[in-house]
Design a protein around this motif. Sequence first.
Motif, mmCIF file in Angstrom:
data_model
loop_
_atom_site.group_PDB
_atom_site.id
_atom_site.type_symbol
_atom_site.label_atom_id
_atom_site.label_comp_id
_atom_site.label_asym_id
_atom_site.label_seq_id
_atom_site.Cartn_x
_atom_site.Cartn_y
_atom_site.Cartn_z
ATOM 1 N N LEU A 82 -9.504 13.929 9.450
ATOM 2 C CA LEU A 82 -8.184 13.367 9.675
ATOM 3 C C LEU A 82 -7.772 12.523 8.477
ATOM 4 O O LEU A 82 -8.586 11.806 7.886
ATOM 5 C CB LEU A 82 -8.173 12.504 10.940
ATOM 6 N N LEU A 83 -6.511 12.613 8.121
ATOM 7 C CA LEU A 83 -5.971 11.741 7.088
ATOM 8 C C LEU A 83 -5.598 10.392 7.686
ATOM 9 O O LEU A 83 -5.258 10.280 8.864
ATOM 10 C CB LEU A 83 -4.725 12.362 6.459
ATOM 11 N N GLN A 84 -5.640 9.369 6.860
ATOM 12 C CA GLN A 84 -5.142 8.060 7.254
ATOM 13 C C GLN A 84 -3.636 8.011 6.998
ATOM 14 O O GLN A 84 -3.136 8.659 6.070
ATOM 15 C CB GLN A 84 -5.810 6.965 6.417
ATOM 16 N N PRO A 85 -2.911 7.218 7.772
ATOM 17 C CA PRO A 85 -1.476 7.065 7.492
ATOM 18 C C PRO A 85 -1.211 6.329 6.187
ATOM 19 O O PRO A 85 -0.175 6.530 5.551
ATOM 20 C CB PRO A 85 -0.969 6.250 8.684
ATOM 21 N N GLN A 104 -3.809 -2.728 9.557
ATOM 22 C CA GLN A 104 -4.555 -1.997 10.579
ATOM 23 C C GLN A 104 -4.092 -0.555 10.716
ATOM 24 O O GLN A 104 -4.821 0.295 11.255
ATOM 25 C CB GLN A 104 -4.411 -2.718 11.927
ATOM 26 N N ALA A 105 -2.914 -0.234 10.192
ATOM 27 C CA ALA A 105 -2.394 1.129 10.321
ATOM 28 C C ALA A 105 -3.322 2.166 9.707
ATOM 29 O O ALA A 105 -3.224 3.353 10.051
ATOM 30 C CB ALA A 105 -1.005 1.227 9.691
ATOM 31 N N TYR A 106 -4.223 1.756 8.823
ATOM 32 C CA TYR A 106 -5.125 2.749 8.229
ATOM 33 C C TYR A 106 -6.042 3.369 9.291
ATOM 34 O O TYR A 106 -6.591 4.451 9.086
ATOM 35 C CB TYR A 106 -5.953 2.122 7.103
ATOM 36 N N GLU A 107 -6.188 2.712 10.440
ATOM 37 C CA GLU A 107 -7.009 3.229 11.532
ATOM 38 C C GLU A 107 -6.211 4.066 12.523
ATOM 39 O O GLU A 107 -6.781 4.686 13.408
ATOM 40 C CB GLU A 107 -7.664 2.066 12.289
ATOM 41 N N HIS A 108 -4.882 4.077 12.400
ATOM 42 C CA HIS A 108 -4.035 4.747 13.394
ATOM 43 C C HIS A 108 -4.118 6.266 13.272
ATOM 44 O O HIS A 108 -4.460 6.810 12.227
ATOM 45 C CB HIS A 108 -2.578 4.326 13.221
ATOM 46 N N ILE A 109 -3.745 6.903 14.358
ATOM 47 C CA ILE A 109 -3.562 8.348 14.367
ATOM 48 C C ILE A 109 -2.065 8.622 14.283
ATOM 49 O O ILE A 109 -1.301 8.266 15.179
ATOM 50 C CB ILE A 109 -4.144 8.980 15.656
ATOM 51 N N GLN A 110 -1.635 9.216 13.176
ATOM 52 C CA GLN A 110 -0.235 9.576 12.992
ATOM 53 C C GLN A 110 -0.182 11.025 12.532
ATOM 54 O O GLN A 110 -0.520 11.342 11.388
ATOM 55 C CB GLN A 110 0.436 8.653 11.971
ATOM 56 N N ASN A 111 0.260 11.891 13.398
ATOM 57 C CA ASN A 111 0.162 13.321 13.132
ATOM 58 C C ASN A 111 1.292 13.866 12.266
ATOM 59 O O ASN A 111 1.245 15.028 11.855
ATOM 60 C CB ASN A 111 0.098 14.085 14.462
ATOM 61 N N ASP A 112 2.284 13.047 11.962
ATOM 62 C CA ASP A 112 3.364 13.499 11.079
ATOM 63 C C ASP A 112 2.929 13.573 9.624
ATOM 64 O O ASP A 112 3.552 14.272 8.823
ATOM 65 C CB ASP A 112 4.565 12.565 11.202
ATOM 66 N N ILE A 113 1.867 12.887 9.254
ATOM 67 C CA ILE A 113 1.531 12.732 7.837
ATOM 68 C C ILE A 113 1.093 14.036 7.186
ATOM 69 O O ILE A 113 1.283 14.224 5.979
ATOM 70 C CB ILE A 113 0.460 11.649 7.632
ATOM 71 N N TYR A 114 0.543 14.972 7.958
ATOM 72 C CA TYR A 114 0.091 16.238 7.373
ATOM 73 C C TYR A 114 1.286 17.041 6.865
ATOM 74 O O TYR A 114 1.277 17.569 5.757
ATOM 75 C CB TYR A 114 -0.713 17.037 8.405
ATOM 76 N N TYR A 122 0.847 -1.196 0.000
ATOM 77 C CA TYR A 122 0.000 0.000 0.000
ATOM 78 C C TYR A 122 0.880 1.244 0.000
ATOM 79 O O TYR A 122 2.109 1.164 -0.022
ATOM 80 C CB TYR A 122 -0.939 -0.031 1.211
ATOM 81 N N CYS A 123 0.245 2.396 0.060
ATOM 82 C CA CYS A 123 0.954 3.672 -0.052
ATOM 83 C C CYS A 123 0.873 4.422 1.270
ATOM 84 O O CYS A 123 -0.219 4.830 1.693
ATOM 85 C CB CYS A 123 0.341 4.503 -1.179
ATOM 86 N N TRP A 124 2.022 4.613 1.920
ATOM 87 C CA TRP A 124 2.098 5.320 3.200
ATOM 88 C C TRP A 124 2.400 6.802 2.968
ATOM 89 O O TRP A 124 3.352 7.143 2.260
ATOM 90 C CB TRP A 124 3.191 4.718 4.075
ATOM 91 N N LEU A 125 1.625 7.666 3.589
ATOM 92 C CA LEU A 125 1.857 9.101 3.445
ATOM 93 C C LEU A 125 3.164 9.539 4.094
ATOM 94 O O LEU A 125 3.771 10.520 3.668
ATOM 95 C CB LEU A 125 0.694 9.892 4.043
ATOM 96 N N ARG A 126 3.628 8.810 5.110
ATOM 97 C CA ARG A 126 4.893 9.175 5.757
ATOM 98 C C ARG A 126 6.053 9.102 4.773
ATOM 99 O O ARG A 126 7.084 9.747 4.962
ATOM 100 C CB ARG A 126 5.167 8.233 6.934
ATOM 101 N N ASP A 127 5.902 8.294 3.714
ATOM 102 C CA ASP A 127 6.978 8.145 2.732
ATOM 103 C C ASP A 127 7.003 9.283 1.719
ATOM 104 O O ASP A 127 7.971 9.406 0.959
ATOM 105 C CB ASP A 127 6.805 6.832 1.953
#
Length: 595
Positions: free
Chosen positions: A303-306, A338-348, A263-268
């Motif tokens: 909120l965005l998903q990670p 399951q990470a699609y449900e996580h809260i990760q505030n770095d992605i914005y 899948y595609c992670w926004l952190r990347d």
Amino acid sequence: MSNLELGIIGNCMYSALIDRKGRVVWCCLPRFDGDPIFCSLINGDEDDVQEGFFDIVIDDFSHSEQHYEHNTAILVTTLYDQHGAAVQITDFAPRFRRYGHMHRSQRLIRRLQPINGTPRISIRMRPTYDYGARPMQTIQGSNYIQYVAPGTCFRMSTDMPVSYILDETPFLLEEPSALTFGPDEPLRYTVAEATRESYEQTLQYWREWTRSLSIPFEWQKAVIRAAITLKLCCFEETGAVIAAMTTSIPEAAGTERNWDYRYCWLRDAYFVVSALNRLGATGTMEEYLDYISNIAAVADDRLLQPVYGIALEKKLIECTIRSLRGYRNHRPVRVGNQAYEHIQNDIYGSVIMAATQAFFDRRLAHPGDRRLFERLENLGRQCTRLYNVPDASLWEFRGFSRVHTFSAIMCWAGCDRLARIADHMELYDRGQYWHAQAERIRTEIEANAYDPERNTFVGSFGGSELDASLLLLHDLQFLAADDPRFIGTVEAVEKELRRGNHMMRYMDPDDFGAPRNAFNICTFWMIGALAAIGRTEDARGMFEEMLSCRNHLGLLSEDIDPQTGEMWGNFPQTYSMVGIIHSAMVLSKSWEEAF
């Protein structure tokens, strides 16, 4: 025993992983996140696997050789028998321009050539469906075989005897032959003509693409291979870049750290865009920015998903597959994440930083405009709200949350880049606003995440733990390279997390205990940090060590055992390819210095 001594072929629609003996051990069709019709890589020990692969076996096998055609994604495997006879297998996925469009059919092509003597071979074609649960049924045609599963049908066309393939009968290979496997469609030409034309045009495409790259003077071969592999991780239809081709290759032996990375992670986002920009791969970069922009367009105040699917799918429900025994019998095998449900505030901040390129890069066909800026401001407002709110961090902790320093700094970076964009667009009132927001967040980070007694930033507000993401403080432009606080942070992280020439991401136990293997991207972050503070020779030594850990084809996975150098984790890892590119660009002498 299964291992990651694998090659990858692909065409930005699908990919396949092929071992040193020419066995296709992993291939998802019709796209990266599909049902793996060849899945033996994650179905126990290689010698015990009865289904889920596609190989060409030579009688009295002696040894094999494997390489890529120069500057391409075309893989060549040569099998030798004990009497000197040999067969050469050339594997590729068609990719070339036709009628003004990119032709990238979901077809695997295998060309066979006897190159010494008359090798005796057998072909074992054993596709499965429903994640290895059942073999596909076969229907024989005149020069083809249909492989049938509920709701789908594939076709293998060949100029070899079909009965030999169905029965896996050994036969003498006396002249060049070929097989194609893909959609249930007849070929327009003979198998020989179709595969030759596809080979020649695919070869031409990749060599033209690599000629367009901007590469450093040193480590050119490593950078080119990393660039091609990064390109293969792109799902061109939407512009998404997946984290890896596989699911459930564990991060370390004897663990259950088995995740689905297709899948595609926004952190990347920022790191991938940065690597593509350094390479001059503007077409691929712009496609990825389009994917990111589509996510930003629906953000508003939500909120965005990670992580998202490769076609912007939101629900990536994680489940366990019981029909597969796992890589080297490591279970569970997982599909979804399951990470699609996580809260990760770095992605914005990551999305804003990635999209910033569109406003300053004059090469792009679709530069950033006021509408995109307004979409990014929606994400900036999330940065101002969430920078000091606990989250799962970029490491996706499942059992606890904290106010993670990296997340806060990425929120600062998002506001900082919005200010720069606004100034560039002469929106000075908005620039003033975002400068003020960035300064406010910076003040709080410095007050809560810096330990003056140890002269280091720490991993969370008020915490004492360290993690490797702190090595990015200079790269993200939060601190100057000569800032004593950055130098102190690098030294503190090195002391706690360095293992020889490899870096751990953190050492505190998480949901699955303490990590055991080094995380490759963190090692590349350390290489960049050491170079920034003037320890260039140390950085070069670490980089050379990392290059030596690649497999025989120049590919890397996610993790490395720092004791043995063995690769673990999903493969090939986009982050690791990005790390090779970035480190080589930072460390290489310039072209001017070389002559």
